[in-house]
Design a protein around this motif. Structure first.
Motif, PDB file in Angstrom:
ATOM      1  N   ASP A   1       0.630  -1.443   0.379  1.00  0.00           N
ATOM      2  CA  ASP A   1      -0.124  -0.136  -0.049  1.00  0.00           C
ATOM      3  C   ASP A   1       1.018   1.208   0.141  1.00  0.00           C
ATOM      4  O   ASP A   1       2.066   1.009  -0.600  1.00  0.00           O
ATOM      5  N   LYS A   2      -0.293   2.012   0.066  1.00  0.00           N
ATOM      6  CA  LYS A   2       0.786   3.766  -0.380  1.00  0.00           C
ATOM      7  C   LYS A   2       1.738   4.254   0.930  1.00  0.00           C
ATOM      8  O   LYS A   2       3.269   4.027   0.698  1.00  0.00           O
ATOM      9  N   GLU A   3       1.673   3.154   2.459  1.00  0.00           N
ATOM     10  CA  GLU A   3       2.488   4.067   3.008  1.00  0.00           C
ATOM     11  C   GLU A   3       3.636   3.234   3.763  1.00  0.00           C
ATOM     12  O   GLU A   3       4.469   3.928   3.551  1.00  0.00           O
ATOM     13  N   GLN A   4       3.632   1.761   3.252  1.00  0.00           N
ATOM     14  CA  GLN A   4       4.732   0.881   3.285  1.00  0.00           C
ATOM     15  C   GLN A   4       5.935   1.460   1.810  1.00  0.00           C
ATOM     16  O   GLN A   4       6.723   1.388   2.468  1.00  0.00           O
TER      17      GLN A   4
ATOM     18  N   GLN B   1       5.932   4.204   0.972  1.00  0.00           N
ATOM     19  CA  GLN B   1       6.726   5.299   1.027  1.00  0.00           C
ATOM     20  C   GLN B   1       7.966   5.308   2.278  1.00  0.00           C
ATOM     21  O   GLN B   1       8.755   5.922   1.991  1.00  0.00           O
ATOM     22  N   GLN B   2       6.818   4.159   3.524  1.00  0.00           N
ATOM     23  CA  GLN B   2       8.518   4.285   4.323  1.00  0.00           C
ATOM     24  C   GLN B   2       9.712   3.035   4.204  1.00  0.00           C
ATOM     25  O   GLN B   2      10.901   3.520   4.774  1.00  0.00           O
TER      26      GLN B   2
ATOM     27  N   GLU C   1      -6.739   4.082  -1.998  1.00  0.00           N
ATOM     28  CA  GLU C   1      -6.332   3.962  -0.490  1.00  0.00           C
ATOM     29  C   GLU C   1      -6.928   3.368   0.494  1.00  0.00           C
ATOM     30  O   GLU C   1      -6.372   2.380   1.177  1.00  0.00           O
TER      31      GLU C   1
ATOM     32  N   LYS D   1      -7.662   2.379   5.468  1.00  0.00           N
ATOM     33  CA  LYS D   1      -6.433   2.406   4.985  1.00  0.00           C
ATOM     34  C   LYS D   1      -6.113   1.097   5.816  1.00  0.00           C
ATOM     35  O   LYS D   1      -4.432   0.282   4.900  1.00  0.00           O
ATOM     36  N   LYS D   2      -5.254   1.271   6.665  1.00  0.00           N
ATOM     37  CA  LYS D   2      -5.585   0.311   7.236  1.00  0.00           C
ATOM     38  C   LYS D   2      -5.539  -1.505   7.073  1.00  0.00           C
ATOM     39  O   LYS D   2      -5.185  -3.190   6.537  1.00  0.00           O
TER      40      LYS D   2
ATOM     41  N   SER E   1       2.713  12.430  -4.439  1.00  0.00           N
ATOM     42  CA  SER E   1       3.764  11.359  -4.287  1.00  0.00           C
ATOM     43  C   SER E   1       4.207  10.041  -5.474  1.00  0.00           C
ATOM     44  O   SER E   1       5.033   9.434  -5.606  1.00  0.00           O
TER      45      SER E   1
ATOM     46  N   TRP F   1       2.075   8.121  -5.749  1.00  0.00           N
ATOM     47  CA  TRP F   1       0.950   6.746  -6.127  1.00  0.00           C
ATOM     48  C   TRP F   1       0.156   6.345  -6.656  1.00  0.00           C
ATOM     49  O   TRP F   1      -0.006   5.195  -7.272  1.00  0.00           O
TER      50      TRP F   1
END
Lengths: 210, 199, 210
Positions: free
Chosen positions: B68-71, B73-74, C17, C65-66, C136, C138
């Motif tokens: 996902d986006k967070e992973q 970006q991290q 997302e 998101k999670k 970003s 994404w």
């Protein structure tokens, strides 16, 4: 005398997959002279010789897919040698992405139409050159058209972006126009040759009623 | 725009130029992979319920990639670049066989065949570019250890048509998925490293 | 009687997302029926229940998101239960990568400009929908615009790729045009709704002199 310095005229790629360089042979002062094209890639010491002097005709070097990388800058020189000695051209730097020159657009059609209020307008349509059309998404082309009344002097040039159709509104009834189109890769690269001239006559009875 | 204004002194492509070309290439490879999957699905897979079976069966599944986006970006950019290299390397072998096995298919449609050959070639080209980018970004030696072997050739040659078609379906499904991941990760990296996350 | 089989209508993600699924409740034959959405993710045996039945309104399940992963297939079913028994929908297979439908573009501006040769052209600019994180990288959006003369029937649709600006050249002086834009993720997903209609009038004095 040793030969004079040869000069590299240009390098071109038709489809961002292969490329060819041409050189102007050094004047040889009557002695038999042969030419060798040498190149190195950025960041590499190794010097290579032209892989194929034949395919693209005399005084040329053809780089096939295997020898064409578009991740690097080529440093290219040509050496002319005769029995008295040799001479090397100035280095010619090539980035394949910048030397792409497609073939002209094809299947150009001109059609005269009448809008709802009887106004005549010309619809031009065309297709990308076959090589680029097959790889759409890899080679994105932009187009520019030019037209002028047959006996006119000045071309009117219109950039139309990635469209493959254009509507011309401001036409003079009774006039014969010449139309040509050419294309270029969207970011870097060079305009193709103009397509062959096409003619369209605007009939007089298309007179616009104001 | 002179290519090398001051002669050959540090005359090289900028990182931005390299990323521009890598993203254009990864976009094109995924576009082809997606079209090839759709054409195959339409022509050979209708009503065979392959999607339910094509679960967790990609040979690159063991590579833990961001989901996902967070992973995305991290993860550190060097790790993500090496991961991309690993996925690309893992596709070299299957793509060679895909092109030859598609040729053997009953009235293999020209459009699928042409794409299989084109993808194989462009994948090698993207691998060359990624090695260049990693070499530029990473001070040390380009890591070569991320790689997952592919043992799917026998299943592409099975006599039973349904099993053989499923093997092709699964390979094209995985190629579409992995080429999309690579394209997406490269677009994120380009925005991060070149445009300071302001694309 | 136990309830009939419920059906999952669709699942959508507005910004790549999160995502939401909606179902059509089973006809309940007068008995009070409740619905449970269950899902499992590719490569996992575990079955999970819908994390949030509220946020997206009745007969829906919202995955924040999670709970949203890409490049992985969700196997989703809905079970309807009343005092006489229960019934389960057919499984619905979803990879969120393919169900992204963004909101329409915003901040659309239309500006009339004159080229060097007094030719009128229209400059359209717009911005991506606020929810979509294109900065970003994404999510990458592509745009398509359509326009037609106000009283015309047929829309002319032009795909403009990832640009957020477009120059329209072939315009008919004196005409009023309607313009709309919509967007879609590159590669996969669905076109957004069209943006609200915008109008632009091409003044007649823009007529081109011979």
């Amino acid at each position: 005398l040793p030969p004079e310095k040869p000069t590299i005229i240009k390098c071109r790629s038709p489809e961002k997959e292969t490329f060819t360089c041409w050189w102007k042979p050094a004047s040889d002062g009557g002695l038999s002279t042969n030419h060798t094209l040498l190149y190195s890639k950025e960041g590499e010491e190794k010097v290579h010789e032209c892989p194929d002097y034949k395919t693209a005709g005399p005084n040329s070097c053809y780089f096939d897919k295997k020898h064409t990388s578009f991740w690097t800058i080529y440093n290219i020189t040509v050496r002319a040698t005769n029995e008295m000695g040799s001479n090397v051209s100035d280095p010619h730097y090539v980035d394949v992405t910048y030397i792409v020159q497609p073939d002209p657009p094809v299947n150009i059609t001109l059609e005269l139409k009448k809008s709802i209020k009887r106004k005549p307008y010309l619809v031009l349509t065309w297709s990308p050159p076959p090589l680029a059309d097959v790889r759409s998404g890899w080679l994105t082309l932009e187009y520019e058209l030019r037209l002028k009344p047959e006996e006119g002097e000045e071309w009117e040039t219109i950039f139309v972006g990635q469209q493959t159709q254009y509507k011309m509104f401001s036409l003079n009834p009774g006039k014969r126009y010449i139309v040509q189109i050419h294309c270029k890769p969207d970011h870097h690269g060079l305009w193709s040759e103009w397509s062959p001239e096409m003619y369209i006559e605007i009939p007089t009875d298309f007179r616009v009623k104001d | 725009l002179p290519i090398c204004p001051n002669g050959s002194v540090n005359c090289q492509l900028s990182l931005e130029e390299l990323f521009d070309r890598a993203v254009k290439l990864s976009h094109y490879i995924h576009f082809l992979s997606s079209e090839m999957f759709n054409e195959f699905d339409e022509r050979y897979a209708q009503g065979r319920g392959f999607i339910a079976k094509a679960v967790n069966s990609c040979h690159t599944a063991s590579l833990t990639t961001p989901e996902d986006k967070e992973q995305t970006q991290q993860i550190h950019h060097e790790d993500l670049l090496n991961l991309i290299l690993g996925v690309l390397r893992s596709w070299n072998d299957p793509l060679v066989h895909l092109a030859s096995e598609v040729q053997r298919m009953k009235e293999a449609p020209e459009t699928i065949l042409w794409k299989a050959v084109e993808i194989e070639e462009q994948n090698k080209r993207l691998l060359e570019g990624m090695e260049k980018i990693v070499g530029r970004v990473q001070s040390g030696v380009v890591e070569n250890d991320i790689y997952t072997p592919w043992d799917g050739l026998p299943s592409l040659q099975l006599d039973d048509e349904d099993s053989r078609l499923f093997a092709f379906y699964n390979l094209l499904h995985c190629l579409r998925r992995d080429s999309h991941k690579i394209d997406n990760y490269l677009k994120v990296l380009k925005c991060r490293l070149i445009h300071d996350n302001n694309c």
